[in-house]
Design an enzyme around this catalytic site. Structure first.
Site, short mmCIF file in Angstrom:
data_model
loop_
_atom_site.label_atom_id
_atom_site.label_comp_id
_atom_site.label_asym_id
_atom_site.label_seq_id
_atom_site.Cartn_x
_atom_site.Cartn_y
_atom_site.Cartn_z
N GLY A 202 7.83 -7.58 4.96
CA GLY A 202 7.02 -7.13 3.83
C GLY A 202 7.79 -6.60 2.63
O GLY A 202 7.17 -6.12 1.69
N LYS B 280 -6.49 3.63 1.88
CA LYS B 280 -6.79 2.60 0.88
C LYS B 280 -8.29 2.35 0.70
O LYS B 280 -8.73 1.96 -0.38
CB LYS B 280 -6.09 1.28 1.25
CG LYS B 280 -4.57 1.36 1.13
CD LYS B 280 -3.92 0.02 1.40
CE LYS B 280 -2.40 0.12 1.28
NZ LYS B 280 -1.75 -1.21 1.45
N SER C 284 9.15 3.34 -0.85
CA SER C 284 8.57 3.38 -2.19
C SER C 284 9.36 4.29 -3.13
O SER C 284 9.61 3.94 -4.28
CB SER C 284 7.11 3.84 -2.12
OG SER C 284 6.32 2.89 -1.46
#
Length: 243
Positions: free
Chosen positions: A225, A59, A14
Site C-alpha cells: 500500500g 473513516k 504519514s
C-alpha cells in the site's frame, strides 16, 4: 498544524511523508483518540489545526461531525481527509476521500486485462473507497467479511477455489498482517491463487505482508500500500492548499 487521527498509529508513515515533503514548515501530529467524540474537543483545544487525515477506525464514524462532505466521499460513505476552516470563528469541517484517487493512481496499470471481477477483503472505510474505484472501471466487486450478509458481502467460509479462480484481482483492506502483528493473514484458499492473479494489500508496514508472500509463493504478482499512501497524501495536501 496538521495531523492523522485514528487508533494505534505507531505503524503509520504519514508523519514521515509529510516531514519529507514540508520539513519543519508545518507541524504534523499522530493523534490517537479512543472515541470519535474526542475529536471535537481536540479541535477546540488546537486552534491552529488546519487539516486532518483519518484512518482506522474512524473513516465512517467521522461523517456526522462534518459540515460539508464531498460528493465522492458521500457516495463512498467514508472520509479520510478533513479540511478545517474557521470563518468568523466558526469551525467548518469539510470531508473528502482521497483513497479513491490514491488507489486508482497507484494500481490502475496493474489490473488484470479483461478482468471483470474482484474480491475485496474487508468492509471498512478503505474497502468502500476501493470498491468505488473498481466499479468506475466496470469491475464487479464482492466484499469478504467475517459474517455472511448477502451475495455481495460474503464470509471467509464462502470463499471457494472456484471463486478465487474467477476473481483475478484480490485486494486486502483489513489490518491483518500489519505491524506489529505481522504473522497474521486473511484466511483464504491460497492454493487456488495462480500466476494470473494480481494481489494488492493496502498495508505498507511491513513492506511484504504474509498475505502477499503466500500469494507470491503461488506465482501471483503482489503490491503493497505504499504507493497508494503516497498518492492519497499528495491529494490531501492539494485539498489543504499546501501545494
Amino acid at each position: 498544524m496538521y495531523g492523522l487521527i485514528g487508533k494505534k498509529l505507531s505503524h503509520s508513515y504519514s508523519a514521515l511523508l509529510f516531514k519529507e515533503k514540508f520539513g519543519t514548515m508545518f507541524p504534523f501530529e499522530l493523534i490517537e483518540i479512543d472515541n470519535i467524540i474526542d475529536l471535537t474537543r481536540y479541535i477546540d483545544n488546537h486552534p491552529d489545526l488546519k487539516g486532518l487525515s483519518v484512518t482506522i477506525p474512524y473513516k465512517k464514524e467521522i461523517i456526522p461531525y462534518l459540515t460539508y462532505i464531498d460528493p465522492v466521499a458521500d457516495e463512498c460513505g467514508a472520509v479520510n481527509t478533513i479540511k478545517i476552516d474557521k470563518p468568523k470563528g466558526k469551525t467548518v469541517l469539510s470531508g473528502y476521500n482521497t483513497d479513491v484517487y490514491g488507489f486508482m493512481e497507484a494500481y490502475k496499470d496493474f489490473f488484470p486485462a479483461g478482468n471483470k471481477n474482484a474480491l475485496i477483503l474487508g468492509t471498512g472505510g478503505a474497502a468502500v473507497a476501493v470498491a468505488y474505484a473498481l466499479r468506475n472501471l466496470e469491475i464487479n466487486v464482492t466484499f469478504v467479511s467475517r459474517i455472511y450478509k448477502s451475495e455481495k458481502i460474503i464470509s471467509y467460509k464462502e470463499i471457494t477455489e472456484n471463486l478465487i479462480k474467477k476473481n483475478k484481482l484480490i485486494v486486502n483492506t483489513t489490518p491483518l498482517g500489519m505491524f506489529p502483528e505481522i504473522n497474521m493473514n486473511p484466511d483464504i484458499c491460497y492454493s487456488a491463487i495462480g500466476d494470473q492473479h494480481i494481489i494488492i494489500d493496502i498495508i505498507y508496514n511491513p513492506e511484504t505482508t504474509l498475505f502477499m508472500q503466500k500469494c507470491m509463493d503461488q506465482g501471483a504478482a503482489a503490491y503493497n500500500g505504499m504507493e497508494m499512501l503516497k498518492k492519497q497524501a499528495h491529494k490531501a495536501w492539494e485539498i489543504w492548499e499546501l501545494i
